[in-house]
Motif scaffolding. Structure first.
Motif, PDB file in Angstrom:
ATOM      1  N   UNK A  54       0.863  -1.265  -0.126  1.00 34.24           N
ATOM      2  CA  UNK A  54      -0.092   0.147  -0.020  1.00 34.24           C
ATOM      3  C   UNK A  54       1.007   1.467  -0.185  1.00 34.24           C
ATOM      4  N   UNK A  55       1.946   1.369   0.659  1.00 34.43           N
ATOM      5  CA  UNK A  55       2.895   2.491   0.981  1.00 34.43           C
ATOM      6  C   UNK A  55       3.423   2.513  -0.518  1.00 34.43           C
ATOM      7  N   UNK A  56       3.914   1.402  -1.242  1.00 34.48           N
ATOM      8  CA  UNK A  56       4.682   1.872  -2.519  1.00 34.48           C
ATOM      9  C   UNK A  56       3.437   2.130  -3.700  1.00 34.48           C
ATOM     10  N   UNK A  57       2.572   1.550  -3.353  1.00 32.91           N
ATOM     11  CA  UNK A  57       1.378   2.252  -4.415  1.00 32.91           C
ATOM     12  C   UNK A  57       0.986   3.617  -4.196  1.00 32.91           C
ATOM     13  N   UNK A  58       0.934   3.799  -3.050  1.00 27.87           N
ATOM     14  CA  UNK A  58       0.536   5.377  -2.650  1.00 27.87           C
ATOM     15  C   UNK A  58       1.843   6.344  -3.203  1.00 27.87           C
ATOM     16  N   UNK A  59       2.996   5.836  -3.081  1.00 28.08           N
ATOM     17  CA  UNK A  59       4.128   6.718  -3.504  1.00 28.08           C
ATOM     18  C   UNK A  59       4.276   6.733  -5.152  1.00 28.08           C
ATOM     19  N   UNK A  60       4.113   5.810  -5.623  1.00 28.97           N
ATOM     20  CA  UNK A  60       4.170   5.503  -6.983  1.00 28.97           C
ATOM     21  C   UNK A  60       2.936   6.185  -7.733  1.00 28.97           C
ATOM     22  N   UNK A  61       1.860   6.031  -7.102  1.00 29.58           N
ATOM     23  CA  UNK A  61       0.647   6.868  -7.702  1.00 29.58           C
ATOM     24  C   UNK A  61       0.930   8.282  -7.631  1.00 29.58           C
TER      25      UNK A  61
END
Length: 111
Positions: A72-79
């Motif tokens: 979730x953290x990676x998806x938020x940063x990449x998003x």
């Protein structure tokens, strides 16, 4: 042999002789030991197995939760980076290059 070794050997012989002589009290003692020991061993083995499987399940659940949280953290940063890239790609367009005196052919080569 020393006196200690002789004494130890005599004590072992006495113990073996005592065990070899059948009597009701010895049979009762051994049967009580057997009756008490077997259930305790069964309970200990089942407790160990239950604790082991529960601990394994808990570790796997915790690891899965950690991986999900990291995902979730990676998806938020990449998003957020994806949104930034889309914004800047709209901002920098062919007209910006034309304003600097670049031709469309040079624009296509740079992109």
């Amino acid at each position: 042999m020393s006196k200690k070794e002789k004494g130890a050997m005599e004590n072992m012989k006495k113990l073996l002789d005592w065990i070899k002589r059948p009597s009701i009290s010895k049979r009762l003692i051994f049967s009580f030991i057997l009756v008490l020991t077997v259930p305790i061993l069964v309970l200990a083995a089942s407790s160990y197995y239950t604790a082991s499987s529960t601990l394994h399940d808990e570790i796997m659940r915790s690891a899965k939760d950690n991986v999900d949280e990291l995902n979730d953290i990676i998806n938020q940063n990449v998003g957020s980076k994806e949104t930034d890239v889309a914004y800047f790609s709209e901002w920098i367009n062919q007209n910006a290059y034309k304003g600097k005196g670049l031709t469309p052919d040079r624009f296509k080569r740079k992109v």
